[in-house]
Design a protein around this motif. Structure first.
Motif, mmCIF file in Angstrom:
data_model
loop_
_atom_site.group_PDB
_atom_site.id
_atom_site.type_symbol
_atom_site.label_atom_id
_atom_site.label_comp_id
_atom_site.label_asym_id
_atom_site.label_seq_id
_atom_site.Cartn_x
_atom_site.Cartn_y
_atom_site.Cartn_z
ATOM 1 N N LYS A 69 0.833 -1.205 0.000
ATOM 2 C CA LYS A 69 0.000 0.000 0.000
ATOM 3 C C LYS A 69 0.867 1.254 0.000
ATOM 4 C CE LYS A 69 -4.127 -1.831 0.092
ATOM 5 N NZ LYS A 69 -5.066 -1.640 -1.047
ATOM 6 N N ILE A 70 1.927 1.228 0.815
ATOM 7 C CA ILE A 70 2.823 2.386 0.876
ATOM 8 C C ILE A 70 3.549 2.575 -0.455
ATOM 9 C CG2 ILE A 70 4.890 3.314 1.993
ATOM 10 C CD1 ILE A 70 4.022 1.863 4.542
ATOM 11 N N ALA A 71 3.933 1.469 -1.070
ATOM 12 C CA ALA A 71 4.715 1.551 -2.302
ATOM 13 C C ALA A 71 3.875 1.938 -3.509
ATOM 14 C CB ALA A 71 5.416 0.218 -2.561
ATOM 15 N N PHE A 72 2.623 1.452 -3.568
ATOM 16 C CA PHE A 72 1.846 1.612 -4.797
ATOM 17 C C PHE A 72 0.506 2.325 -4.633
ATOM 18 C CE2 PHE A 72 4.343 -2.349 -5.261
ATOM 19 C CZ PHE A 72 5.138 -1.965 -6.328
ATOM 20 N N ARG A 73 0.025 2.499 -3.391
ATOM 21 C CA ARG A 73 -1.313 3.058 -3.212
ATOM 22 C C ARG A 73 -1.349 4.288 -2.311
ATOM 23 N NH1 ARG A 73 -1.903 0.412 -6.952
ATOM 24 N NH2 ARG A 73 -3.312 -1.338 -7.351
ATOM 25 N N ALA A 74 -0.229 4.650 -1.717
ATOM 26 C CA ALA A 74 -0.192 5.815 -0.831
ATOM 27 C C ALA A 74 -0.355 7.097 -1.651
ATOM 28 C CB ALA A 74 1.126 5.837 -0.065
ATOM 29 N N SER B 44 6.832 4.139 -5.098
ATOM 30 C CA SER B 44 7.009 3.862 -6.523
ATOM 31 C C SER B 44 7.040 5.142 -7.347
ATOM 32 C CB SER B 44 5.886 2.950 -7.023
ATOM 33 O OG SER B 44 4.617 3.547 -6.810
ATOM 34 N N GLU B 45 6.370 6.189 -6.876
ATOM 35 C CA GLU B 45 6.383 7.464 -7.586
ATOM 36 C C GLU B 45 7.652 8.251 -7.284
ATOM 37 O OE1 GLU B 45 4.319 8.528 -9.860
ATOM 38 O OE2 GLU B 45 3.102 6.705 -9.705
ATOM 39 N N LEU B 46 8.136 8.121 -6.050
ATOM 40 C CA LEU B 46 9.376 8.804 -5.693
ATOM 41 C C LEU B 46 10.566 8.173 -6.405
ATOM 42 C CD1 LEU B 46 8.782 9.275 -1.857
ATOM 43 C CD2 LEU B 46 8.548 10.990 -3.665
ATOM 44 N N GLY B 47 10.408 6.892 -6.762
ATOM 45 C CA GLY B 47 11.431 6.225 -7.559
ATOM 46 C C GLY B 47 12.671 5.816 -6.797
ATOM 47 N N ASP B 48 12.609 5.794 -5.472
ATOM 48 C CA ASP B 48 13.774 5.400 -4.682
ATOM 49 C C ASP B 48 13.695 3.909 -4.376
ATOM 50 O OD1 ASP B 48 15.919 5.113 -3.060
ATOM 51 O OD2 ASP B 48 15.293 6.577 -1.544
ATOM 52 N N MET C 231 7.029 -12.086 -1.175
ATOM 53 C CA MET C 231 6.127 -12.638 -2.185
ATOM 54 C C MET C 231 4.850 -11.806 -2.292
ATOM 55 S SD MET C 231 7.609 -15.237 -3.578
ATOM 56 C CE MET C 231 6.271 -16.124 -4.362
ATOM 57 N N THR C 232 4.332 -11.372 -1.144
ATOM 58 C CA THR C 232 3.121 -10.551 -1.146
ATOM 59 C C THR C 232 3.371 -9.214 -1.832
ATOM 60 O OG1 THR C 232 2.428 -11.573 0.945
ATOM 61 C CG2 THR C 232 1.338 -9.520 0.311
ATOM 62 N N LEU C 233 4.499 -8.606 -1.506
ATOM 63 C CA LEU C 233 4.847 -7.326 -2.125
ATOM 64 C C LEU C 233 5.058 -7.483 -3.625
ATOM 65 C CD1 LEU C 233 5.567 -4.330 -1.727
ATOM 66 C CD2 LEU C 233 7.918 -5.040 -1.237
ATOM 67 N N ARG C 234 5.654 -8.601 -4.020
ATOM 68 C CA ARG C 234 5.921 -8.831 -5.441
ATOM 69 C C ARG C 234 4.631 -8.979 -6.242
ATOM 70 N NH1 ARG C 234 6.490 -8.433 -9.844
ATOM 71 N NH2 ARG C 234 7.913 -9.430 -11.317
ATOM 72 N N HIS C 235 3.596 -9.518 -5.621
ATOM 73 C CA HIS C 235 2.337 -9.734 -6.332
ATOM 74 C C HIS C 235 1.500 -8.460 -6.442
ATOM 75 C CE1 HIS C 235 2.158 -14.036 -7.231
ATOM 76 N NE2 HIS C 235 2.880 -14.213 -6.146
ATOM 77 N N ALA C 236 1.914 -7.402 -5.774
ATOM 78 C CA ALA C 236 1.196 -6.130 -5.872
ATOM 79 C C ALA C 236 1.681 -5.376 -7.107
ATOM 80 C CB ALA C 236 1.448 -5.297 -4.613
ATOM 81 N N ASP C 237 0.784 -5.065 -8.003
ATOM 82 C CA ASP C 237 1.137 -4.358 -9.243
ATOM 83 C C ASP C 237 2.331 -5.022 -9.926
ATOM 84 O OD1 ASP C 237 -0.890 -2.622 -8.891
ATOM 85 O OD2 ASP C 237 0.328 -0.824 -8.655
ATOM 86 N N ARG C 238 2.163 -6.278 -10.286
ATOM 87 C CA ARG C 238 3.275 -7.079 -10.806
ATOM 88 C C ARG C 238 3.966 -6.432 -12.004
ATOM 89 N NH1 ARG C 238 4.094 -12.312 -9.348
ATOM 90 N NH2 ARG C 238 5.065 -12.705 -11.366
ATOM 91 N N GLY C 239 3.223 -5.711 -12.810
ATOM 92 C CA GLY C 239 3.811 -5.144 -14.017
ATOM 93 C C GLY C 239 4.517 -3.819 -13.814
#
Length: 278
Positions: free
Chosen positions: A78-83, A90-94, A125-133
């Motif tokens: 959620k923090i990486a892709f939905r915050a 993911s938007e900050l790109g770090d 594994m859970t983090l990897r399955h979030a927004d896989r692409g």
């Protein structure tokens, strides 16, 4: 262990994924057996502690580790892709965001009295399955891969220093034989059987291993660097009568694995490449 297959650049390669997944599961599921050794040395026969060990160490703490790993992975996803965009990793790109993942997951798993290493694996594994692409996964993978190589190098350098100070001093021919059996017989045969039979051709990305891929995946992956931690943990809980022999046998097996698998990795990958579709 994925380093053994770094010749393969395709991240979806079945052999690479199998070895990486196995490495994570090994680290996550080894601790119940470490505790079995401790109980055997401190509490006596299995009849004294076997039921408790199965109920708590094998089942209870494993379930807790899985649940905590999924929860932490979901939260970090959620923090990486939905915050909100201003704080979305993911938007900050770090890609260094991924560095906190194992520490948070391990700490949460241990605080909940589960298996911390298992929580780390399930969290990843859970983090990897979030927004896989999402491209952010590639950035995180690159950071983790470099850190893994760095840490492995440091551990092997320390191991080499210990070898010069007599780490193999208690090595016996029996321990040498066990190391040889582990690398050349026990690991390959057990892994080959565990992987099961498949009619899938090699390099077909259908979630199954082909005949050659199965052989390569079964042979590679011993190394045993994680066992340094397991033995250190066990010996901190109890003084084993042949402690020095344990360390000598472990050091010999790691060195043997590094040499054998290091020398055979490239030929094995070339052997697989012969059947890779052009």
């Amino acid at each position: 262990m994925a380093q053994d297959c770094e010749q393969i650049e395709d991240e979806s390669d079945e052999v690479r994924f199998s070895l990486t997944a196995e490495a994570g599961l090994n680290d996550g599921l080894a601790f119940p057996f470490v505790y079995a050794a401790i109980y055997l040395a401190t509490l006596g026969g299995v009849q004294q502690w076997g039921l408790k060990w199965v109920a708590w160490e094998v089942v209870g703490r494993t379930v807790i580790g899985v649940v905590v790993g999924m929860a932490v992975g979901w939260l970090l996803a959620k923090i990486a892709f939905r915050a909100p965009t201003s704080v979305r990793a993911s938007e900050l790109g770090d890609p260094l965001f991924v560095v906190v993942v194992p520490f948070v997951a391990y700490a949460a798993g241990e605080l909940a009295h589960g298996w911390g290493f298992l929580s780390v694996f399930v969290c990843a594994m859970t983090l990897r399955h979030a927004d896989r692409g999402h491209d952010y996964h590639d950035s995180m993978h690159g950071v983790i891969e470099r850190l893994e190589r760095l840490f492995t190098l440091v551990v092997l350098l320390l191991l080499g220093a210990a070898l010069t100070n007599g780490l193999l001093g208690s090595l016996t021919w029996g321990a040498v034989g066990f190391g040889l059996l582990l690398v050349f017989v026990i690991r390959p045969v057990v892994a080959w059987i565990a992987l099961g039979r498949s009619r899938s051709p090699d390099h077909v990305l259908d979630g199954q291993l082909g005949p050659r891929e199965r052989i390569v995946a079964a042979f590679f992956g011993v190394r045993g660097v994680g066992s340094i931690y397991y033995i250190a943990y066990a010996t901190s809980k109890h003084s084993f009568p042949q402690e020095r022999l344990l360390w000598s046998a472990l050091a010999f097996t790691i060195v043997l694995s590094v040499v054998v698998h290091g020398l055979t990795a490239t030929p094995a990958m070339r052997w697989l490449e012969r059947v890779r579709p052009s």
